[in-house]
Design an enzyme around this catalytic site. Structure first.
Site, PDB file in Angstrom:
ATOM      1  N   ASP A  26      10.194 -22.134  13.047  1.00 55.47           N
ATOM      2  CA  ASP A  26      10.608 -22.941  13.783  1.00 55.47           C
ATOM      3  C   ASP A  26      12.202 -22.901  13.719  1.00 55.47           C
ATOM      4  OD1 ASP A  26      10.929 -25.244  15.671  1.00 55.47           O
ATOM      5  OD2 ASP A  26      11.158 -26.440  13.902  1.00 55.47           O
ATOM      6  N   ASP A  28      15.107 -25.702  14.827  1.00 54.37           N
ATOM      7  CA  ASP A  28      15.723 -26.909  14.322  1.00 54.37           C
ATOM      8  C   ASP A  28      14.943 -27.591  13.106  1.00 54.37           C
ATOM      9  OD1 ASP A  28      17.762 -27.280  16.503  1.00 54.37           O
ATOM     10  OD2 ASP A  28      15.895 -27.455  17.946  1.00 54.37           O
ATOM     11  N   ASP A 225       9.125 -27.576  10.250  1.00 52.83           N
ATOM     12  CA  ASP A 225       9.854 -29.078   9.271  1.00 52.83           C
ATOM     13  C   ASP A 225       8.915 -30.197   9.961  1.00 52.83           C
ATOM     14  OD1 ASP A 225      11.073 -28.718  11.638  1.00 52.83           O
ATOM     15  OD2 ASP A 225      12.229 -30.555  11.067  1.00 52.83           O
TER      16      ASP A 225
END
Length: 342
Positions: A26, A28, A225
Site C-alpha cells: 500500500d 498512503d 497500514d
C-alpha cells in the site's frame, strides 16, 4: 479461500524479503504520508529490491495515474515503473468494462487516474448526468473536489444509472493528520439516493483479481497500514500480510482486531520487511515474544518483562486474539500499551 481465524502473529526464521517473492505495498501510510516518504521506507525498499524481492504498489487511491504515482515514487528515491503500480481505478474500470459494451459512456466523479483507467478499457468518460451515461464511476478526487460533482453523481444514480465506486475507505492519511477519504464522499451519494454502489477496491475480490493479473506474484506478501482494507483484503485473497504502524491503525485497534483483520506479521515500519519475525509462544503464564509475556488478569491485559516494544505488542495481540469469544476479548490493554510507548 477460507482461512482459520488467526490467534497470534506468526514468526519467520527468514527475512520476509526473502521468504516472499513479491511485496504488494500500500502507499498512503506505508511508503509515504502527505506526499513525503515515511521514515525508513526508502532505505528498506531499496534493500529488499536489491535482495531480489519484486515491489508492487497497490493503492485504493484512484486519483492519480500509475505513471504519476511511479514518477512520485521515483522522485522520493523509490524507483518504479507505471507497470509496478496497481490502483483501484484500474480495478473499477475492469469491473465496469466486464458489464458494459466498449464505447459506453461513464459519468466520472473523481480525478485523472479514474478517467485514464476507464479510457484504457474502451469506455468514454463524461462529466454530466445529462450526458446519458450508462454508469457512474466514483473515486477519490482530492481534497478540492467540488460539492457539485457529488450532486452530479446523485442525479444520475437517483435515475437508476448503475453506480460503481473505486473504494470506500472512509479516511486517508495526510501530512497533517487523518483526512476524509473516498468512502466519505460515497456516503454522501448514498444518503442522497438510498442506493448502494458496486465496489472494486480493497478488501474486495476485484482489487485482488486486478493485482494478481498485473503482478503475476507466486508468493505475495501484502504490506499495509489498514486493517479494514489491506489486511482484510489479504484475508479475502488467502495470502499473508504485514501490518506496519506508520499509518491509520493504532496498536490498540490491532490488539482488538476481528479475525479477518489480523495480520500474519506486525512491524513498526518497513524495516520489518528485512528482518526475521520472532515467533510468539504459548507458555503456562501467558504468551511470550522476545522478552515480554502477556496474559489476562480479570478484565485487563497485563505485560511483564522487557525488550523491544514491538515484541510486547505481538505478545499482547496473541493473548487478546486467542481469548476472543471467551468474554475477555474487550479486555483493557491501555496500561500495557502505554508501557510499550504505543
Amino acid at each position: 479461500m477460507t482461512r482459520t481465524a488467526r490467534t497470534r502473529p506468526e514468526g519467520s526464521e527468514r527475512p520476509l524479503s526473502t521468504a516472499y517473492d513479491t511485496a504488494l505495498l500500500d502507499l498512503d501510510g506505508v511508503v509515504y504520508a502527505g506526499g513525503e516518504a515515511i521514515a525508513y521506507a526508502v532505505e528498506s525498499l531499496a534493500t529488499a529490491r536489491e535482495g531480489g524481492m519484486h515491489l508492487a504498489y497497490v493503492t485504493n487511491n484512484a486519483a492519480r495515474t500509475p505513471a504519476t504515482v511511479a514518477e512520485h515514487l521515483t522522485r522520493l528515491g523509490v524507483p518504479a515503473e507505471p507497470s509496478d503500480v496497481i490502483t483501484s481505478a484500474q480495478a473499477v474500470a475492469r469491473l465496469i468494462a466486464d458489464q458494459l459494451p466498449s464505447g459506453s459512456r461513464v459519468l466520472v466523479i473523481g480525478a485523472e487516474g479514474l478517467r485514464v483507467a476507464l479510457e484504457e478499457r474502451g469506455l468514454v468518460p463524461v462529466d454530466s448526468a445529462d450526458d446519458d451515461p450508462a454508469a457512474v464511476a466514483q473515486g477519490y478526487g482530492g481534497p478540492d473536489m467540488p460539492w457539485s460533482r457529488l450532486a452530479e453523481a446523485s442525479y444520475a444514480v437517483a435515475r437508476g444509472v448503475p453506480w460503481f465506486a473505486s473504494n470506500t475507505d472512509l479516511t486517508i492519511p495526510s501530512a497533517r493528520g487523518i483526512a476524509p477519504g473516498n468512502g466519505a464522499a460515497v456516503q454522501v451519494v448514498r444518503i442522497a439516493t438510498g442506493a448502494e454502489p458496486q465496489v472494486a477496491g480493497k478488501p474486495l475480490p476485484p482489487m485482488h483479481r486486478e493485482t494478481v493479473l498485473r503482478t503475476g506474484a507466486e508468493r505475495p506478501l501484502v504490506v499495509g497500514d489498514r486493517l479494514d482494507t489491506d489486511i482484510e483484503g489479504a484475508h479475502v485473497g488467502g495470502v499473508d500480510s504485514l501490518l506496519v504502524l506508520t499509518g491509520v491503525t493504532t496498536a490498540a485497534q490491532l490488539v482488538a482486531a476481528r479475525p479477518e483483520h489480523r495480520p500474519t506479521y506486525v512491524a513498526e515500519d518497513l524495516r520489518g520487511l528485512l528482518l526475521p519475525q520472532p515467533a510468539v509462544s504459548e507458555e503456562r503464564d501467558g504468551f511470550r515474544c522476545g522478552g515480554w509475556t502477556a496474559s489476562v488478569a480479570g478484565d485487563e491485559l497485563t505485560l511483564a518483562g522487557e525488550g523491544e516494544p514491538i515484541d510486547g505488542l505481538r505478545a499482547l495481540c496473541a493473548s487478546a486474539w486467542a481469548l476472543a469469544g471467551s468474554g475477555v476479548c474487550g479486555s483493557d490493554a491501555g496500561k500495557a500499551l502505554a508501557r510499550l510507548g504505543f
